[in-house]
Design an enzyme around this catalytic site. Structure first.
Site, PDB file in Angstrom:
ATOM      1  N   HIS A   1      17.125  15.257 -41.851  1.00 49.63           N
ATOM      2  CA  HIS A   1      17.410  16.695 -41.802  1.00 49.63           C
ATOM      3  C   HIS A   1      18.879  16.962 -42.123  1.00 49.63           C
ATOM      4  O   HIS A   1      19.204  17.891 -42.875  1.00 49.63           O
ATOM      5  CB  HIS A   1      17.067  17.251 -40.421  1.00 49.63           C
TER       6      HIS A   1
ATOM      7  N   HIS B   1      10.536  19.266 -43.669  1.00 45.60           N
ATOM      8  CA  HIS B   1       9.285  18.599 -43.330  1.00 45.60           C
ATOM      9  C   HIS B   1       8.359  18.519 -44.539  1.00 45.60           C
ATOM     10  O   HIS B   1       8.311  19.426 -45.371  1.00 45.60           O
ATOM     11  CB  HIS B   1       8.597  19.318 -42.175  1.00 45.60           C
TER      12      HIS B   1
ATOM     13  N   HIS C   1      14.411  10.266 -39.081  1.00 49.70           N
ATOM     14  CA  HIS C   1      13.914  11.618 -39.365  1.00 49.70           C
ATOM     15  C   HIS C   1      15.025  12.654 -39.187  1.00 49.70           C
ATOM     16  O   HIS C   1      15.259  13.498 -40.064  1.00 49.70           O
ATOM     17  CB  HIS C   1      12.745  11.919 -38.427  1.00 49.70           C
ATOM     18  N   GLU C   2      15.711  12.597 -38.053  1.00 45.46           N
ATOM     19  CA  GLU C   2      16.752  13.602 -37.782  1.00 45.46           C
ATOM     20  C   GLU C   2      17.926  13.469 -38.746  1.00 45.46           C
ATOM     21  O   GLU C   2      18.517  14.472 -39.170  1.00 45.46           O
ATOM     22  CB  GLU C   2      17.229  13.486 -36.334  1.00 45.46           C
TER      23      GLU C   2
END
Length: 726
Positions: free
Chosen positions: A346, A352, A342-343
């Site tokens: 980014h 999101h 997930h990070e």
């Protein structure tokens, strides 16, 4: 280590810069999960041996596992792009002195795969410890599998990771969608110049993210202060994350590990936004000059804050903002891998997911709440693609081993200016008989490495060091005074080879040879009408190159230089993934070919190779049918007195018994570029050549014996005939 004062000073400056114009910070909220979510099942994986038509291609392994009331067949193969070559691992002494090692890493035990009969399934496992460790995703369920170390029957534990609120509390990102949108508006104006970047090569989807992982001291202590354990945890987590990114055609490659074994040089507890800021500063001053990377992530074992991770949105390659911080609280590799995935998303420009974002599973990786999933949404694909194109091509090429290290020093296994050799660490140098710890040769040693070096001595002059490969190549020999084999030389372009073919850049190519390589020995080049019909279409099956995103139609003079078209094809070959075979009927002829489409990162087996004959005294050069007049005529057979052949440096490579440079005087063959061949031709033969030579020697007595027997038999028959006549 004193870090407080400079950190405060730089932090204030950076805060003013970041708040007004740079990248947004995103975070995952954290809860206190139990060690595992469900009671495990005990399974015993059984190897499946595939036979017959259903057998998998070479390199695949298959295992049968029974859990959850069903039996599953798992197919997997080695993940070959997980580590950079000579992966460096940095640790610290108690006095904070930096240590660097390049430990042996078993790189053939990390696997990716799928579950048979389950579309969109995902498998990421390692077998380095003897059993299976990693993740299985089957439909909407995700499992973690671990070997039972004391089991004598290959038993494993399989845990199902639930997404129920009671066991996986809803955890919210620390940044709201509104704030992200506002900061993205500011970022667009800051990144305006990036939008003007060159788009050359953007259609090649394959990307290689070079990741450096830094592990904090508390996590190191949690792993029993064992750096090897930490390394294996990092390897397994990155292998799982890499499997998440493969559908995006992204390879996450680990290029280095830095473990804070002495203490943390910056605070890692408390607010993760501050940790990320401090880590970015530390990386800028301590890591950038040591390791090549696109992004660096800090793994911490934080138990006080309320976030699972933070990262700079679109920070990839934007130093010092190409960073992230991830909380690795326990031993659950799969759960932590989802956080890291997930990070890292980014960093790659993903925001999101909203209610309109969907993927193959119920939830997607970039959901604002942490969910157990392995898939990215359509929104994530679009945001990643837009971010990758607009931010340049920093993550396009795979890391070159020589570029991984940026800090030149004795002990990095790279021989640099002023060094005679480099044996690495103290432990490695203790096993090296030729090289000393100070990067000089051992007394009495002439060399420490190289093809022409053996047992610390130069190999004798005339030792074969590079074997001839094909009729358009030439051999090379050691010269007896250097550890290096001479540069690779080959037959001069334009010299005839095979049947109706010419040597070009070390290979002998023609359409028939290429058809046999693709479709088998019975295949041959199709009629010119096939080339005319297909290569003038300008699509993935027939074209003369790609410009931008457009397939270029072949002009009639160049049709034989587009894509190879074949006939007399009896068997469809097993081709590499993403390859397609086309069958095209043209009058009474069936034309066969392969495709090549935008985004493929594998070699194109179907393009006509340079040097292929396309007409009288013409060959294909970069999709054009060009005259051979442009090829160098500086060296010709007459130059070599018809006793040798010209090489690519326009020098004569003489036959045995003649000497360079012009094969005019008696000698032992070779050229000015090849190194001296052996005086005895037998010495220059390769192993197979020697075996054939010895076999011939063994056959000679047998042939002589047979001739003797025939002679005796003939004499007897002659005598018998004379007796009858008498």
């Amino acid at each position: 280590m004193a870090v407080g004062e400079p950190l405060v000073h730089i932090r204030v400056t950076l805060l003013l810069l970041w708040f007004g114009m740079f990248l947004s910070i995103s975070g995952h909220s954290q809860a206190r999960p139990s060690q595992y979510f469900t009671s495990p099942e005990v399974v015993i994986p059984l190897k499946v041996i595939s036979r017959g038509r259903g057998a998998k291609a070479p390199g695949w392994l298959s295992y049968s596992l029974r859990f959850g009331g069903q039996r599953y067949i798992v197919h997997m193969r080695v993940n070959k792009l997980l580590f950079a070559a000579h992966l460096p691992v940095f640790t610290y002494t108690e006095q904070h002195a930096l240590l660097q090692d390049q430990p042996f890493i078993q790189d053939d035990c990390y696997y990716h795969g799928y579950v048979e009969g389950v579309p969109e399934s995902l498998v990421a496992l390692s077998t380095c410890s003897g059993g299976f460790l990693g993740m299985l995703q089957i439909n909407d369920l995700v499992y973690e599998i671990k070997p039972i170390s004391v089991s004598a029957t290959f038993e494993h534990l399989v845990y199902k990771i639930d997404s129920d609120d009671t066991q996986f509390p809803p955890m919210r990102c620390g940044l709201t969608e509104e704030k992200i949108a506002h900061q993205m508006e500011l970022q667009l104006s800051y990144n305006f110049t990036l939008k003007q970047s060159s788009f050359v090569g953007w259609w090649t989807h394959q990307r290689f993210v070079e990741l450096v992982v830094v592990v904090d001291n508390i996590r190191y202590l949690f792993s029993q202060s064992n750096a090897t354990t930490v390394q294996h945890e990092v390897f397994n987590v990155v292998n799982i994350v890499d499997s998440f990114y493969h559908p995006l055609e992204v390879d996450v490659i680990l290029t280095g590990i830095d473990i804070w074994t002495a203490s943390n040089p910056l605070p890692t507890s408390g607010d993760l936004d501050n940790v990320l800021e401090d880590f970015s500063i530390w990386k800028n001053y301590n890591l950038n000059n040591r390791l090549q990377h696109d992004v660096a992530h800090l793994f911490i074992k934080d138990t006080q804050g309320m976030k699972l991770g933070v990262a700079y949105v679109k920070g990839i390659c934007q130093n010092p903002f190409n960073t992230g911080v991830d909380v690795f609280e326990d031993n659950r590799l799969v759960v932590f891998a989802i956080t890291l995935g997930h990070e890292l998303g980014h960093n790659l420009g993903m925001q999101h997911d909203t209610q309109w974002c969907v993927c193959e599973l119920q939830w997607c990786i970039m959901h604002a709440y942490r969910k157990v999933t392995t898939k990215f949404s359509n929104c994530s694909y679009a945001q990643y693609w837009d971010s990758t194109i607009s931010s340049g091509l920093c993550i396009q090429p795979p890391p070159y081993p020589g570029n991984i290290f940026r800090l030149k020093y004795c002990g990095n296994l790279v021989v640099e200016e002023g060094e005679e050799c480099d044996c690495g660490t103290i432990r490695q140098c203790a096993k090296d008989p030729c090289c000393l710890l100070n990067c000089t040769l051992h007394p009495g040693a002439a060399c420490a490495f190289g093809i022409c070096c053996k047992d610390c001595k130069f190999l004798p002059s005339g030792t074969l060091c590079r074997q001839q490969v094909g009729e358009c190549d030439l051999p090379e020999w050691c010269n007896g005074t250097s550890h290096q084999c001479p540069d690779d030389v080959y037959v001069q372009d334009g010299i005839s080879c095979n049947v109706n073919a010419f040597c070009y850049e070390k290979t002998c190519n023609n359409h028939d040879i290429q058809c046999k390589e693709i479709f088998g020995q019975d295949a041959r080049s199709a009629s010119q009408s096939c080339y005319q019909e297909i290569n003038t279409q300008g699509n993935r099956f027939g074209h003369c190159g790609i410009v931008g995103t457009t397939y270029v139609k072949c002009w009639t003079p160049d049709i034989m230089c587009g894509r190879v078209q074949c006939e007399n094809v009896g068997v469809i070959p097993n081709l590499i993934e993403h390859s397609t075979v086309q069958q095209f009927h043209l009058n009474d002829t069936t034309c066969w070919g392969t495709d090549y489409h935008l985004g493929m990162a594998i070699p194109d087996i179907g393009e006509v190779k340079d040097g292929t004959v396309c007409g009288p005294e013409k060959i294909c050069i970069r999709k054009k049918c060009a005259s051979m007049v442009h090829l160098s005529q500086a060296c010709q057979p007459k130059t070599c007195n018809m006793r040798g052949i010209c090489n690519n440096k326009q020098h004569c490579h003489c036959n045995h018994e003649w000497a360079p440079p012009y094969c005019k005087d008696k000698g032992y063959g070779g050229s000015a570029d090849s190194g001296p061949p052996p005086k005895n031709n037998m010495e220059g033969l390769n192993v197979m050549g020697k075996l054939r030579y010895l076999s011939l020697l063994c056959l000679l007595p047998l042939v002589a014996f047979l001739l003797f027997c025939l002679h005796v038999l003939f004499k007897k028959r002659t005598k018998s005939k004379e007796d009858e006549e008498g």
